[in-house]
Design an enzyme around this catalytic site. Structure first.
Site, PDB file in Angstrom:
ATOM      1  CG  ASP A 187     -27.572   5.818   2.573  1.00 37.76           C
ATOM      2  OD1 ASP A 187     -27.814   6.676   1.708  1.00 37.76           O
ATOM      3  OD2 ASP A 187     -26.826   6.050   3.538  1.00 37.76           O
ATOM      4  CB  SER A 188     -24.065   6.355  -0.310  1.00 37.13           C
ATOM      5  OG  SER A 188     -24.466   7.236   0.723  1.00 37.13           O
ATOM      6  CE1 TYR A 218     -22.179   5.204  -3.483  1.00 36.69           C
ATOM      7  CE2 TYR A 218     -24.433   5.374  -4.251  1.00 36.69           C
ATOM      8  CZ  TYR A 218     -23.322   4.611  -3.972  1.00 36.69           C
ATOM      9  OH  TYR A 218     -23.373   3.250  -4.178  1.00 36.69           O
ATOM     10  N   GLY A 219     -22.191  11.851  -2.396  1.00 37.72           N
ATOM     11  CA  GLY A 219     -22.606  13.257  -2.540  1.00 37.72           C
ATOM     12  C   GLY A 219     -21.759  14.088  -3.480  1.00 37.72           C
ATOM     13  CB  CYS A 231     -29.164   7.324  -0.829  1.00 38.21           C
ATOM     14  SG  CYS A 231     -27.732   8.308  -1.292  1.00 38.21           S
ATOM     15  CG  ASN A 232     -32.049  12.960   0.380  1.00 38.48           C
ATOM     16  OD1 ASN A 232     -33.121  13.487   0.155  1.00 38.48           O
ATOM     17  ND2 ASN A 232     -31.787  12.393   1.546  1.00 38.48           N
ATOM     18  CB  THR A 233     -26.618  11.527  -3.404  1.00 42.62           C
ATOM     19  OG1 THR A 233     -26.384  12.404  -2.296  1.00 42.62           O
ATOM     20  CG2 THR A 233     -25.697  11.910  -4.532  1.00 42.62           C
ATOM     21  CD  GLU A 268     -20.163   8.233   7.235  1.00 39.88           C
ATOM     22  OE1 GLU A 268     -19.378   7.323   7.493  1.00 39.88           O
ATOM     23  OE2 GLU A 268     -21.324   8.038   6.828  1.00 39.88           O
ATOM     24  CB  THR A 283     -29.497   9.543   4.721  1.00 40.16           C
ATOM     25  OG1 THR A 283     -28.172   9.669   4.202  1.00 40.16           O
ATOM     26  CG2 THR A 283     -30.430   9.065   3.637  1.00 40.16           C
ATOM     27  CG  HIS A 284     -24.974  11.092   6.908  1.00 43.29           C
ATOM     28  ND1 HIS A 284     -25.336  10.372   5.793  1.00 43.29           N
ATOM     29  CD2 HIS A 284     -23.844  10.514   7.392  1.00 43.29           C
ATOM     30  CE1 HIS A 284     -24.443   9.408   5.604  1.00 43.29           C
ATOM     31  NE2 HIS A 284     -23.535   9.471   6.560  1.00 43.29           N
TER      32      HIS A 284
END
Ligand code: DGL
Length: 279
Positions: free
Chosen positions: A15-16, A47-48, A78-80, A163, A198-199
């Site tokens: 993941d990022s 990364y988004g 990670c979706n992005t 975050e 993911t968040h």
């Protein structure tokens, strides 16, 4: 015969940053005996908001690093990265660098299962700006379930809220509510929402406050885990190459002590992390 010579290795989860730990947590529940190496590119997250080229370049570096660690199978949690890099890596890079290895993402599994979650066949996707602009969810769902109507909403404030641990404050709830109201106003028939980042599962309690209870809120970790179990059942050769000692390892491109602290928000246990460089 050939498999006996191949060294078994953990499944790589990339993941990022921290968010992929929500996916890892579900993978561990579904596959407690499997070994996992988690890699978070915390030094370069998020990364988004990054361009296609940059997300691709960073993701390919991460995949190669996990391959160097021995992994035969890498999950882009990670979706992005799944939206912007997965296809190119699968089609252009893997055949050249490691034709026998596999990289899988998180968007396809959700697109495959979404039909089961909706009665009205009108669904919503919440994600980063990058995921939404890529239209990856819309395109995957259209391919598999052309009858489903998809509306999307980018939520640029949500990752920072997680975050910075600000999501449980009036200010945090303001931004959560704002994005949800915007999405819900796009289609009054929506009855299922995919948390396509993911968040976002961390925000699930706040999200539920602002969504009518006729709308299902779908976190993707469980779906990804279920689909991975199924994938390994259908690919016994790959399943055989995955080591099973119940070991978890954590790598971050940032300070490992900060990673260990933050990781506790995502996983209910202490973790020990090591720093690693991607190149
Ligand atoms: N992991 C990213 C995703 O699922 C969210 C964080 C980021 O923007 O890097 O899209």
């Amino acid at each position: 015969m050939q498999n006996k010579m191949i060294k078994k290795a953990p499944i790589g989860v990339f993941d990022s940053g921290y968010g992929g730990l929500t996916v890892l947590s579900e993978l561990r529940k579904a596959m407690p005996d499997n070994d996992f190496i988690y890699l978070g590119d915390n030094a370069r997250a998020p990364y988004g908001t990054r361009s296609f080229d940059v997300v691709y370049e960073y993701t390919l570096q991460a995949v190669k690093t996990l391959f160097d660690q021995g992994c035969h199978l890498v999950i882009l949690a990670c979706n992005t990265a799944s939206a912007k890099a997965l296809r190119t890596i699968q089609q252009n890079d893997l055949p050249k660098i490691a034709p026998e290895k596999r990289v899988l993402g998180v968007i396809r599994p959700c697109a495959e299962m979404i039909d089961e979650f909706s009665t009205t066949k009108h669904i919503g996707v919440l994600g980063t700006v990058g995921t939404v602009i890529s239209e990856s969810y819309v395109l995957e769902i259209e391919k598999l379930h052309p009858h489903i109507v998809v509306s999307q909403e980018a939520c640029p404030m949500w990752v920072p809220l997680v975050e910075d641990n600000e999501f449980n404050t009036p200010g945090g709830e303001f931004f959560i509510r704002q994005s949800l109201e915007s999405l819900l106003s796009k289609d009054s028939a929506l009855d299922a929402l995919i948390l396509g980042c993911t968040h976002y599962p961390i925000l699930i309690e706040q999200i539920r406050k602002f969504v009518p209870n006729t709308v299902r809120v779908i976190a993707q970790g469980e779906i990804v885990a279920k689909k991975l179990v199924d994938y390994l059942r259908r690919h016994p050769d790959m399943a055989d190459r995955c080591s099973k000692n119940g070991i978890k390892m954590y790598y971050t491109t940032e300070n490992p002590r900060s990673f260990e602290e933050k990781a506790s928000l995502f996983l209910d246990e202490k973790v020990v992390a090591e720093q690693i460089q991607l190149s």
